[in-house]
Design a protein around this motif. Structure first.
Motif, PDB file in Angstrom:
ATOM      1  N   PRO A   5       3.632   4.295  -5.969  1.00 45.94           N
ATOM      2  CA  PRO A   5       3.936   5.432  -5.084  1.00 45.94           C
ATOM      3  C   PRO A   5       3.224   5.299  -3.744  1.00 45.94           C
ATOM      4  CG  PRO A   5       3.407   6.193  -7.303  1.00 45.94           C
ATOM      5  CD  PRO A   5       3.069   4.730  -7.264  1.00 45.94           C
ATOM      6  N   LEU A   6       3.868   5.783  -2.697  1.00 49.43           N
ATOM      7  CA  LEU A   6       3.298   5.675  -1.357  1.00 49.43           C
ATOM      8  C   LEU A   6       1.951   6.377  -1.265  1.00 49.43           C
ATOM      9  CD1 LEU A   6       3.722   4.714   1.561  1.00 49.43           C
ATOM     10  CD2 LEU A   6       4.936   6.861   2.004  1.00 49.43           C
ATOM     11  N   ALA A   7       1.806   7.493  -1.964  1.00 49.99           N
ATOM     12  CA  ALA A   7       0.575   8.280  -1.882  1.00 49.99           C
ATOM     13  C   ALA A   7      -0.449   7.900  -2.945  1.00 49.99           C
ATOM     14  CB  ALA A   7       0.898   9.768  -1.995  1.00 49.99           C
ATOM     15  N   ALA A   8      -0.246   6.795  -3.647  1.00 49.27           N
ATOM     16  CA  ALA A   8      -1.188   6.390  -4.685  1.00 49.27           C
ATOM     17  C   ALA A   8      -2.567   6.127  -4.095  1.00 49.27           C
ATOM     18  CB  ALA A   8      -0.676   5.139  -5.394  1.00 49.27           C
ATOM     19  N   THR A   9      -3.595   6.529  -4.820  1.00 50.48           N
ATOM     20  CA  THR A   9      -4.958   6.240  -4.397  1.00 50.48           C
ATOM     21  C   THR A   9      -5.283   4.783  -4.681  1.00 50.48           C
ATOM     22  OG1 THR A   9      -5.921   6.796  -6.546  1.00 50.48           O
ATOM     23  CG2 THR A   9      -5.628   8.605  -4.961  1.00 50.48           C
ATOM     24  N   ARG A  62       0.374   0.516   4.619  1.00 51.62           N
ATOM     25  CA  ARG A  62      -0.647   0.972   3.682  1.00 51.62           C
ATOM     26  C   ARG A  62      -1.658  -0.151   3.429  1.00 51.62           C
ATOM     27  NH1 ARG A  62      -2.054   4.460  -0.653  1.00 51.62           N
ATOM     28  NH2 ARG A  62      -4.243   3.860  -0.885  1.00 51.62           N
ATOM     29  N   LEU A  63      -2.927   0.172   3.611  1.00 51.65           N
ATOM     30  CA  LEU A  63      -4.003  -0.759   3.330  1.00 51.65           C
ATOM     31  C   LEU A  63      -4.258  -0.761   1.829  1.00 51.65           C
ATOM     32  CD1 LEU A  63      -6.169  -2.600   4.699  1.00 51.65           C
ATOM     33  CD2 LEU A  63      -7.691  -0.603   4.670  1.00 51.65           C
ATOM     34  N   PHE A  64      -4.069  -1.917   1.196  1.00 52.76           N
ATOM     35  CA  PHE A  64      -4.283  -2.034  -0.237  1.00 52.76           C
ATOM     36  C   PHE A  64      -5.726  -2.460  -0.529  1.00 52.76           C
ATOM     37  CE2 PHE A  64      -0.131  -2.578  -2.816  1.00 52.76           C
ATOM     38  CZ  PHE A  64       0.416  -1.459  -2.215  1.00 52.76           C
ATOM     39  N   PRO A  65      -6.270  -2.050  -1.657  1.00 56.01           N
ATOM     40  CA  PRO A  65      -7.628  -2.473  -2.054  1.00 56.01           C
ATOM     41  C   PRO A  65      -7.602  -3.910  -2.576  1.00 56.01           C
ATOM     42  CG  PRO A  65      -6.687  -1.103  -3.780  1.00 56.01           C
ATOM     43  CD  PRO A  65      -5.680  -1.114  -2.652  1.00 56.01           C
ATOM     44  N   ALA A  66      -7.395  -4.847  -1.668  1.00 58.36           N
ATOM     45  CA  ALA A  66      -7.143  -6.239  -2.059  1.00 58.36           C
ATOM     46  C   ALA A  66      -8.278  -6.834  -2.876  1.00 58.36           C
ATOM     47  CB  ALA A  66      -6.880  -7.082  -0.814  1.00 58.36           C
ATOM     48  N   ALA A  67      -9.524  -6.609  -2.447  1.00 56.97           N
ATOM     49  CA  ALA A  67     -10.658  -7.204  -3.160  1.00 56.97           C
ATOM     50  C   ALA A  67     -10.738  -6.684  -4.586  1.00 56.97           C
ATOM     51  CB  ALA A  67     -11.955  -6.921  -2.406  1.00 56.97           C
ATOM     52  N   ALA A  68     -10.516  -5.383  -4.783  1.00 61.97           N
ATOM     53  CA  ALA A  68     -10.561  -4.812  -6.132  1.00 61.97           C
ATOM     54  C   ALA A  68      -9.423  -5.353  -6.992  1.00 61.97           C
ATOM     55  CB  ALA A  68     -10.494  -3.287  -6.050  1.00 61.97           C
ATOM     56  N   ILE A  69      -8.253  -5.523  -6.401  1.00 59.82           N
ATOM     57  CA  ILE A  69      -7.120  -6.077  -7.141  1.00 59.82           C
ATOM     58  C   ILE A  69      -7.407  -7.507  -7.564  1.00 59.82           C
ATOM     59  CG2 ILE A  69      -4.715  -6.815  -6.896  1.00 59.82           C
ATOM     60  CD1 ILE A  69      -4.277  -4.365  -5.100  1.00 59.82           C
ATOM     61  N   VAL A  70      -7.978  -8.284  -6.651  1.00 66.27           N
ATOM     62  CA  VAL A  70      -8.335  -9.670  -6.985  1.00 66.27           C
ATOM     63  C   VAL A  70      -9.332  -9.691  -8.134  1.00 66.27           C
ATOM     64  CG1 VAL A  70      -9.504 -11.740  -6.142  1.00 66.27           C
ATOM     65  CG2 VAL A  70      -7.818 -10.593  -4.704  1.00 66.27           C
ATOM     66  N   GLY A  71     -10.303  -8.779  -8.116  1.00 67.93           N
ATOM     67  CA  GLY A  71     -11.291  -8.732  -9.191  1.00 67.93           C
ATOM     68  C   GLY A  71     -10.664  -8.458 -10.543  1.00 67.93           C
ATOM     69  N   ASP A  81      -1.013   8.553   4.999  1.00 64.54           N
ATOM     70  CA  ASP A  81      -2.327   8.045   5.388  1.00 64.54           C
ATOM     71  C   ASP A  81      -2.341   6.539   5.155  1.00 64.54           C
ATOM     72  OD1 ASP A  81      -4.994   7.298   5.584  1.00 64.54           O
ATOM     73  OD2 ASP A  81      -5.740   9.137   4.680  1.00 64.54           O
ATOM     74  N   PRO A  82      -2.751   5.739   6.146  1.00 64.82           N
ATOM     75  CA  PRO A  82      -2.732   4.286   5.952  1.00 64.82           C
ATOM     76  C   PRO A  82      -3.815   3.772   5.013  1.00 64.82           C
ATOM     77  CG  PRO A  82      -3.723   4.805   8.052  1.00 64.82           C
ATOM     78  CD  PRO A  82      -3.197   6.111   7.506  1.00 64.82           C
ATOM     79  N   GLY A  83      -4.803   4.585   4.705  1.00 68.62           N
ATOM     80  CA  GLY A  83      -5.819   4.160   3.752  1.00 68.62           C
ATOM     81  C   GLY A  83      -7.042   3.508   4.353  1.00 68.62           C
ATOM     82  N   GLY A  84      -7.165   3.511   5.671  1.00 65.71           N
ATOM     83  CA  GLY A  84      -8.336   2.919   6.309  1.00 65.71           C
ATOM     84  C   GLY A  84      -8.384   3.251   7.780  1.00 65.71           C
ATOM     85  N   PRO A  85      -9.578   3.346   8.370  1.00 65.25           N
ATOM     86  CA  PRO A  85      -9.706   3.767   9.764  1.00 65.25           C
ATOM     87  C   PRO A  85      -9.297   2.720  10.785  1.00 65.25           C
ATOM     88  CG  PRO A  85     -11.851   3.199   8.868  1.00 65.25           C
ATOM     89  CD  PRO A  85     -10.893   3.149   7.727  1.00 65.25           C
ATOM     90  N   ALA A  86      -9.178   1.457  10.391  1.00 64.50           N
ATOM     91  CA  ALA A  86      -8.878   0.395  11.349  1.00 64.50           C
ATOM     92  C   ALA A  86      -7.392   0.080  11.450  1.00 64.50           C
ATOM     93  CB  ALA A  86      -9.641  -0.872  10.981  1.00 64.50           C
TER      94      ALA A  86
END
Length: 396
Positions: free
Chosen positions: A142-146, A177-186, A319-324
């Motif tokens: 979902p687009l709004a997924a945390t 959307r900024l994905f939590p890439a590092a957490a996904i890789v882990g 929300d894009p998920g990150g300030p940058a």
């Protein structure tokens, strides 16, 4: 280049636009698709082209491999990755294709991705699966997924022993959307699944060093937010995979191993790569952090004013998920741009009638307007679009 901050946006940069060749009669609000090369970088590339054409034999045969390697070291240093574990490629989709065909997929294997993936990457996955008998499986998110929900969805979707590759975006193109890439890789590493991170928009925009993500494969464009000439991207590969990486086309550096076997493509025009450090010089001259802050704030401002004009409540602006993040999306009226063809047609109509270049995306049966912020943009460009866009959309 001095300026002041008003509501989080730098102003007083009026003359920065003169550093680009952009048509002044058009609002260029879609930097994310093809970027814009500063004039100084264009001139650096032209000098390299002049050198090449003055003596092609000397240019290609005397030291070009070393010059490419020197450029790679420069770009890898900026991105925070190992130069010896990186290779220059034409763009992110080329890097993705290289990784896919180097895996040795077989019938019964699967490539796992999400429904936020870039269209050309999805097509590359589908083609390689058809060729090898492997299966492409797509996880809906979902687009709004945390971030936590995204990680949990990926965790539940992994099939150890069968999932041969997980492909995720660092910053999605269609949904910004900024994905939590590092957490996904882990999580994937816990299950023994290699990960390819599509970071097409990361270089120059996001401050995250490549090594901190820890992906087996990471590939990002420098011709978007790094001001490099188009056709410049970097593929980073962890040590266990480097000997298995094969180029799409074999050329004379094949026996040199990775990365030279990937980079050397005979009569390719290498001037875009060699001029790429000039793009990073431009970025550093403007101030990397200042540019990032300005671009993200301006994109957020554009999302607010255009969203308000279209009657979208602030709470419904994604929300894009990150300030940058300097990409923002706005939902279009229901029933509009619900297909790729319809989205492209609307994008063309906006460009022709409103003199504003934007991106119109179709994702999950809904149309979205995507705006970007860049140093050559000003707040009044988004304001003009906000004033004129509702009437154009009403003419559908």
């Amino acid at each position: 280049m001095s300026g002041q901050i008003i509501e989080g946006v730098y102003v007083g940069w009026d003359r920065i636009r003169e550093s680009f060749s952009l048509d002044p009669a058009v609002s260029h609000l879609n930097h994310g698709s093809f970027g814009a090369v500063p004039i100084g970088v264009q001139r650096a590339q032209q000098r390299l082209r002049d050198e090449m054409e003055a003596n092609p034999l000397r240019f290609f045969t005397q030291g070009l491999v070393d010059r490419i390697a020197h450029t790679r070291r420069h770009l890898a240093g900026f991105l925070g990755t190992d130069p010896d574990g990186s290779a220059l490629v034409g763009n992110t989709t080329t890097g993705v294709a290289v990784v896919l065909q180097s895996l040795g997929l077989q019938p019964g294997d699967e490539v796992l991705s999400t429904d936020h993936g870039y269209g050309a990457v999805s097509l590359a996955i589908q083609r390689e699966c058809r060729r090898t008998g492997a299966v492409s499986r797509v996880l809906p998110i979902p687009l709004a997924a945390t971030d936590e929900q995204i990680v949990q969805t990926v965790r539940a979707g992994l099939r150890p022993g069968r999932t041969r590759l997980l492909v995720v975006d660092q910053l999605t193109s269609a949904t910004a959307r900024l994905f939590p890439a590092a957490a996904i890789v882990g999580v994937a590493r816990e299950h023994g699944v290699p990960v390819l991170v599509d970071a097409a928009h990361a270089p120059g925009m996001l401050p995250t060093p490549v090594t901190s993500i820890g992906a087996d494969f990471w590939v990002g464009n420098l011709h978007k937010w790094g001001y490099a000439p188009r056709g410049t991207a970097l593929l980073a590969v962890t040590a266990p995979w480097r000997d298995r990486i094969e180029p799409l086309v074999v050329s004379w550096e094949q026996d040199a191993g990775f990365p030279a076997r990937l980079e050397w493509q005979a009569t390719l025009d290498y001037t875009s790569w060699l001029a790429a450090p000039a793009g990073l010089f431009t970025l550093r001259s403007l101030g990397v952090d200042r540019v990032r802050e300005h671009n993200a704030a301006l994109a957020a401002y554009g999302q607010r004013v255009v969203g308000d004009a279209l009657g979208v409540p602030p709470a419904q602006l994604p929300d894009p998920g990150g300030p940058a993040v300097a990409l923002r999306i706005i939902p279009l009226p229901a029933g509009m741009a619900t297909t790729i063809d319809a989205a492209r047609a609307l994008q063309t109509r906006i460009g022709e009638r409103l003199a504003a270049e934007v991106a119109v995306m179709s994702w999950n049966g809904r149309g979205w307007l995507r705006l970007t912020g860049q140093v050559y943009n000003a707040a009044d460009e988004y304001e003009r679009l906000a004033v004129r866009l509702p009437a154009l959309l009403a003419q559908r």
